[in-house]
Design a protein around this motif. Structure first.
Motif, PDB file in Angstrom:
ATOM      1  N   ASP A  58       0.643  -1.218  -0.353  1.00 44.26           N
ATOM      2  CA  ASP A  58       0.077   0.226   0.249  1.00 44.26           C
ATOM      3  C   ASP A  58       1.286   1.341  -0.186  1.00 44.26           C
ATOM      4  O   ASP A  58       0.379   2.547  -0.051  1.00 44.26           O
ATOM      5  N   SER A  59       2.064   1.011  -0.120  1.00 45.45           N
ATOM      6  CA  SER A  59       2.794   2.498  -0.127  1.00 45.45           C
ATOM      7  C   SER A  59       3.166   2.524   1.434  1.00 45.45           C
ATOM      8  O   SER A  59       3.760   4.320   0.611  1.00 45.45           O
ATOM      9  N   LYS A  60       2.644   2.665   2.288  1.00 44.79           N
ATOM     10  CA  LYS A  60       2.650   3.262   3.217  1.00 44.79           C
ATOM     11  C   LYS A  60       3.480   3.501   4.587  1.00 44.79           C
ATOM     12  O   LYS A  60       4.001   3.826   4.751  1.00 44.79           O
ATOM     13  N   THR A  61       3.807   2.072   4.250  1.00 48.41           N
ATOM     14  CA  THR A  61       5.648   1.639   5.257  1.00 48.41           C
ATOM     15  C   THR A  61       6.844   1.588   4.329  1.00 48.41           C
ATOM     16  O   THR A  61       6.753   0.806   3.490  1.00 48.41           O
ATOM     17  N   MET A  62       7.564   1.035   4.893  1.00 54.44           N
ATOM     18  CA  MET A  62       9.025   1.338   4.169  1.00 54.44           C
ATOM     19  C   MET A  62       9.570   0.481   5.445  1.00 54.44           C
ATOM     20  O   MET A  62       9.911   1.201   6.705  1.00 54.44           O
ATOM     21  N   LEU A  63      10.649  -0.331   5.513  1.00 53.68           N
ATOM     22  CA  LEU A  63      11.281  -1.508   5.687  1.00 53.68           C
ATOM     23  C   LEU A  63      12.647  -1.219   5.761  1.00 53.68           C
ATOM     24  O   LEU A  63      13.252  -0.994   3.953  1.00 53.68           O
ATOM     25  N   VAL A  64      13.705  -0.791   6.193  1.00 54.76           N
ATOM     26  CA  VAL A  64      15.413  -0.896   6.406  1.00 54.76           C
ATOM     27  C   VAL A  64      15.758  -1.895   7.234  1.00 54.76           C
ATOM     28  O   VAL A  64      15.601  -1.785   8.186  1.00 54.76           O
ATOM     29  N   LEU A  65      16.692  -2.574   6.020  1.00 52.78           N
ATOM     30  CA  LEU A  65      17.585  -3.577   6.720  1.00 52.78           C
ATOM     31  C   LEU A  65      18.773  -3.474   6.765  1.00 52.78           C
ATOM     32  O   LEU A  65      19.643  -3.220   5.644  1.00 52.78           O
ATOM     33  N   THR A  66      19.576  -3.871   8.372  1.00 55.02           N
ATOM     34  CA  THR A  66      20.781  -3.688   7.785  1.00 55.02           C
ATOM     35  C   THR A  66      21.382  -5.158   7.989  1.00 55.02           C
ATOM     36  O   THR A  66      20.765  -6.368   8.781  1.00 55.02           O
ATOM     37  N   SER A  67      22.655  -5.174   7.794  1.00 56.98           N
ATOM     38  CA  SER A  67      23.521  -7.114   7.892  1.00 56.98           C
ATOM     39  C   SER A  67      24.628  -5.931   7.896  1.00 56.98           C
ATOM     40  O   SER A  67      25.565  -6.133   6.911  1.00 56.98           O
ATOM     41  N   GLY A  68      25.172  -5.557   9.262  1.00 57.45           N
ATOM     42  CA  GLY A  68      26.651  -5.004   9.344  1.00 57.45           C
ATOM     43  C   GLY A  68      27.303  -5.979  10.735  1.00 57.45           C
ATOM     44  O   GLY A  68      26.937  -6.987  11.057  1.00 57.45           O
TER      45      GLY A  68
END
Length: 991
Positions: free
Chosen positions: A79-89
């Protein structure tokens, strides 16, 4: 102005990222720029009008100011209302009260998914969830009611759903891929306190990477990065069945055995659905440069392989799934693939628009293009260029092609992913890295039980690397033009060599016929030269000062002191790329922090992939290492996942190293210890395959070096031992000397000699021979070997005036430095080097490499060295008379190395022999469980803490000093330092 102030703080203070920054700026606002001192680049993440840049704070209850590192992927909800940001560090959080043995992590030492509301444009952080391990893979369920995260080394997929309180949570067990191990060979990582061992079947761990899901939500596909396969789950949310695995290798999927293909699968895209029988997966194989097409209907089967020129990275489908946009590292291109015919219909070069870069530079590669996202209207493609710290805006040409880069947008350091708001008016970019700045404030500690401990701050290089989220309204065409100019300025695209520099280098090149290139391990400038009489060193940080490194001090005194020199790399894994090739491929950038955090993966940057010697065919592999499994499909061929490509015009695959450039020019080369398979050094000595620690392997015709580079296979001295902390560098020097004497007698010294003296890394205290078994002794041994080699050249009538010796550390990850965590030592010796001068010009590893290229008459290999200034400041065009005498540190008199056995012939024997601060028994105990088999195959942050405490005792670590110019008043500084040494560090034995 808060954003501008923040950018200054992260460089000039020891406190990193005091908070998120919010600020605006017109394109090219110079005040918001930040220098990446080890890269010789600038970043201007606030240059885009109305942009914001915020760090990723997971809100840990016990460490509210702690910030996450290395953001890798973004994904937007249906629905384009939520964005996820993933870390891999790296993302290890240390406890203030460490236990023994290490690791000393808190339960928060996880990876993170940051959840943002983007419904109104600017992102609003709503929640952060934790995942034990990750490696880039994340995808939303088409229903919007769940998202899936690949679990990296845990070999699983986590499912997060919306729970009753409006928050996301993990309410069911992860989906498991059920792999007992990855496909590889090598020395296994021991459990804390355990012994190092080799298991030919279980040598590397699995790793779940890219994820993709069909539009109907009924088919979920995971890329198994270290198993060369994909796993397919069917059924849909709350109804997933057990996974079905499909090996992607030709020999395991109906093709010819022993053929390379499908290895290192990283990213996945799924077209169609199994419901109507149209489902197929596209999988990027980094090592084998192909996209593997898998029919997902019924029993999954490989139906096509699409060969590409670059190393395929992330990819995205358009809305009707007719086109697949595949980003490729090394070629810095996007291939547009027709998904119906599995053919490439267009290739787009994505470095820069022609107007932003001179034609002479445009032919080079090195942008590290790594992800692509279509704008909602599908008229533009936004591509992240990691190494150029920008997003390339590609205007798509439609069915007839003609797509081209029309602009560049500056980002933070190393962008990895882009997302758009639903209307396309807002752009979100995650950046993996940040400038580290000075690092004198970490207080190393820990030891055996009851040993006093200090507070553990998070100041290790990978720990100091913090991620950022950049957000901005989508720039207009007019703004893009200004932003493109800013990116060009940030990356110095207009740089040209000065006439004076070129005249100097031409004069040196005319007279110098031989280069000896020595690479060492891990030291900072202050750690070694902090107590030098000249230069900008902090003596309080000199762990291995003049008492242990007299020869390196004399090299700095006699020739030039380079007190503003920086290792481009963060750690050894990328250090060997930057130091030998002037670039680190994108796959290396992605694996460094994961590997160093102990989250699986391996060190693939010295020729071996997953510890398999891919430079050789199966028969030679087994001859070199009988432990190699008899499996023709275990990484067949010589494709190297971590190798850079060569320069124009041919762009030879995996041939982007300095020696490849020298071979292309027809120069002669000899290799002593670069790119050597060390597996057999680290198995039990009772094993018949163990390679003995022989001081003189030549005398017994004992092969101890097994090359892992195809180019170096016939050029490697097989009697020169590779990386092994149990073996003194003195014996490495003696083997080099043996061949040098032959060359001198026969006028045969190669044009380029590659020499690895690695004992300043330190380690293996319980197995080290000849009594060289403490950090001080190993550092002194390394120093003496360097001094002996320089002395040997200085006494050669044939070669002293036509040879230059270049000495560098591959990285600077171990130790404090009051200027920058990347600042390191480097030396150049020879007749055409200035004498007795401090040269404070800002240089780094790539400048060093470019200088060697200029001396040898080699063309640049990539964008980085093409834009690097040669170190002309250190040279004179008329030769100086010179000589050099190696001086052993007095502490070496306590060893059984040959020069110190005959006390009657040793003048230093009349002096009291200094002793190590602590004995080998102590060092073996406090490092128990650490795997010294290869560079940094353990948590080096923990090792650094152990080193400081063991070497410096209770000496308080400076916490206030940062970035000060200490070139003046050296006498007073050194006098205070000398006083502090007296009685400050006492011999301590374990009870």
């Amino acid at each position: 102005m808060r954003g501008i102030q923040w950018l200054g703080l992260i460089f000039f203070t020891t406190v990193i990222f005091l908070g998120g920054c919010t600020g605006g700026g017109g394109g090219g606002d110079g005040d918001s720029s930040q220098l990446l001192i080890n890269m010789n680049q600038k970043i201007t993440p606030l240059a885009t009008p109305l942009s914001t840049f915020e760090t990723l704070n997971p809100g840990l209850s016990d460490k509210p100011d702690w910030l996450a590192g290395y953001a890798v992927s973004t994904v937007v909800s249906p629905d384009s209302k939520t964005m996820l940001v993933l870390t891999s560090g790296y993302n290890r959080v240390f406890t203030a009260t460490p236990s023994t043995p290490y690791p000393w992590y808190t339960p928060d030492s996880n990876e993170y998914v940051f959840i943002y509301d983007i419904s109104t444009g600017r992102p609003i952080k709503k929640q952060v969830v934790q995942v034990p391990n990750t490696f880039h893979g994340i995808v939303f369920d088409p229903s919007g009611k769940a998202f899936y995260v690949a679990g990296g080394v845990n070999d699983n997929i986590h499912i997060f759903t919306m729970i009753s309180d409006g928050k996301w949570g993990e309410t069911s067990s992860p989906l498991s891929m059920m792999h007992p191990a990855g496909n590889g060979l090598g020395v296994s990582q021991p459990a804390p306190g355990g012994a190092v061992s080799v298991n030919t079947q279980i040598a590397v761990k699995p790793c779940a990477a890219g994820l993709a899901i069909s539009n109907d939500g009924k088919t979920l596909v995971a890329a198994n990065f270290y198993n060369d396969s994909i796993t397919i789950f069917r059924g849909g949310l709350n109804h997933w069945s057990a996974g079905i695995e499909r090996d992607l290798r030709p020999g395991k999927s109906g093709g010819t055995s022993g053929t390379a293909g499908g290895e290192y699968p990283f990213w996945v895209a799924v077209k169609g659905s199994e419901t109507n029988g149209t489902a197929k997966a596209f999988v990027s194989s980094i090592r084998d440069r192909e996209v593997v097409v898998v029919d997902l209907n019924g029993a999954p089967s490989v139906t096509a392989r699409i060969a590409v020129k670059g190393k395929p990275n992330k990819m995205t489908l358009n809305k009707d799934q007719s086109l697949l946009y595949l980003v490729e590292d090394q070629t810095d291109t996007v291939d547009v693939i027709n998904t119906a015919t599995n053919t490439i219909v267009e290739t787009i070069q994505v470095i820069a628009p022609p107007s932003a870069m001179p034609d002479s530079l445009a032919k080079f590669r090195g942008a590290n293009s790594n992800s692509a996202t279509l704008s909602p209207d599908e008229k533009q493609l936004y591509v992240t260029n990691g190494n150029l710290n920008c997003v390339a805006v590609v205007t798509l040409g439609g069915a007839n092609g003609g797509s081209q880069v029309t602009g560049l947008i500056p980002t933070g350091w190393y962008p990895n992913s882009v997302s758009f708001s639903s209307d396309g008016n807002w752009v979100y970019v995650v950046n993996g890295k940040s400038a580290t700045g000075a690092n004198p404030s970490f207080r190393y500690s820990n030891g055996p039980p009851s040993y006093p401990n200090g507070f553990l701050t998070n100041q290790y290089n990978p720990q100091r690397t913090r991620a950022g989220l950049q957000s901005f309204p989508r720039p207009t065409s007019a703004q893009i033009a200004t932003l493109t100019a800013q990116v060009a300025s940030n990356n110095r695209f207009s740089y040209t060599d000065s006439g004076n520099d070129m005249a100097t280098m031409a004069a040196v090149r005319d007279k110098v016929k031989h280069v000896i290139f020595i690479i060492k391990e891990n030291r900072t400038y202050d750690q070694v030269l902090g107590d030098l009489e000249v230069g900008n060193g902090d003596p309080d940080l000199a762990q291995f000062g003049r008492r242990y490194t007299p020869n390196q001090h004399n090299l700095a005194r006699q020739f030039v002191t380079l007190d503003n020199f920086y290792a481009t790399a963060e750690v050894s894994n990328d250090g060997w790329c930057w130091t030998t090739a002037g670039r680190a491929p994108d796959v290396v950038e992605h694996t460094v922090s994961v590997t160093y955090a102990g989250r699986g993966l391996g060190l693939d940057t010295e020729g071996a992939n997953r510890s398999v010697n891919i430079a050789q065919d199966l028969a030679t592999r087994k001859a070199f290492n009988p432990l190699t499994p008899d499996d023709q499909d275990l990484l067949p061929g010589q494709n190297n996942s971590a190798a850079p490509d060569g320069p124009p015009p041919t762009y030879e695959a995996d041939k982007g190293y300095l020696w490849d450039a020298a071979l292309r020019k027809g120069l002669t080369i000899r290799n002593y210890g670069f790119f050597v398979d060390t597996t057999r050094y680290n198995i039990p000595q009772s094993d018949p395959n163990f390679v003995p620690l022989d001081p003189n392997p030549f005398s017994k015709s004992l092969t101890v070096a097994f090359p892992t580079s195809p180019s170096l296979t016939t050029l490697t001295d097989r009697y020169f031992r590779g990386f092994d902390n149990a073996y003194p560098d003195y014996y490495r020097f003696k083997e080099w000397e043996r061949e040098f004497d032959l060359y001198e007698a026969n006028d045969g010294l190669p044009t380029l000699s590659l020499v690895r003296f690695m004992h300043d890394h330190t380690g293996n205290y319980n197995t080290a021979i000849e009594g060289v078994n403490t950090p001080e002794l190993q550092q002194a041994d390394n120093d003496y070997a360097v001094g002996l080699l320089v002395e040997k050249i200085s006494k050669s009538p044939k070669y002293k005036d036509n040879t230059l010796i270049f000495v560098i550390e591959d990285d600077a990850q171990d130790g404090g430095d009051h200027m920058d965590s990347h600042r390191t030592i480097a030396f150049v010796a020879g007749a055409y080097v200035k004498q007795g001068q401090v040269v404070s010009s800002q240089y780094n590893s790539v400048n060093f490499l470019r200088t060697i290229e200029e001396v040898l008459g080699l063309l640049p290999m990539n964008l980085n060295d093409a834009l690097a200034r040669p170190m002309a400041d250190i040279f004179t065009t008329t030769p100086n008379p010179w000589s050099f005498t190696a001086v052993p540190a007095q502490i070496l008199n306590g060893t059984t190395l040959p020069p110190f056995l005959d006390k009657s012939a040793n003048k230093l024997a009349r002096l009291d022999i200094p002793k190590s601060t602590r004995d080998a028994k102590y060092w073996a105990k406090v490092t128990k469980g650490m795997n010294f088999a290869t560079e940094d195959q353990f948590d080096f942050a923990a090792y650094n803490r152990i080193l400081w405490k063991g070497l410096m005792g209770d000496k308080p670590y400076p916490i206030e000093r940062s970035g000060k110019n200490l070139r003046g008043n050296r006498k007073e500084l050194l006098a205070r330092y000398d006083r502090s040494l007296k009685g400050a560090i006492k011999q301590t034995s374990l009870k």
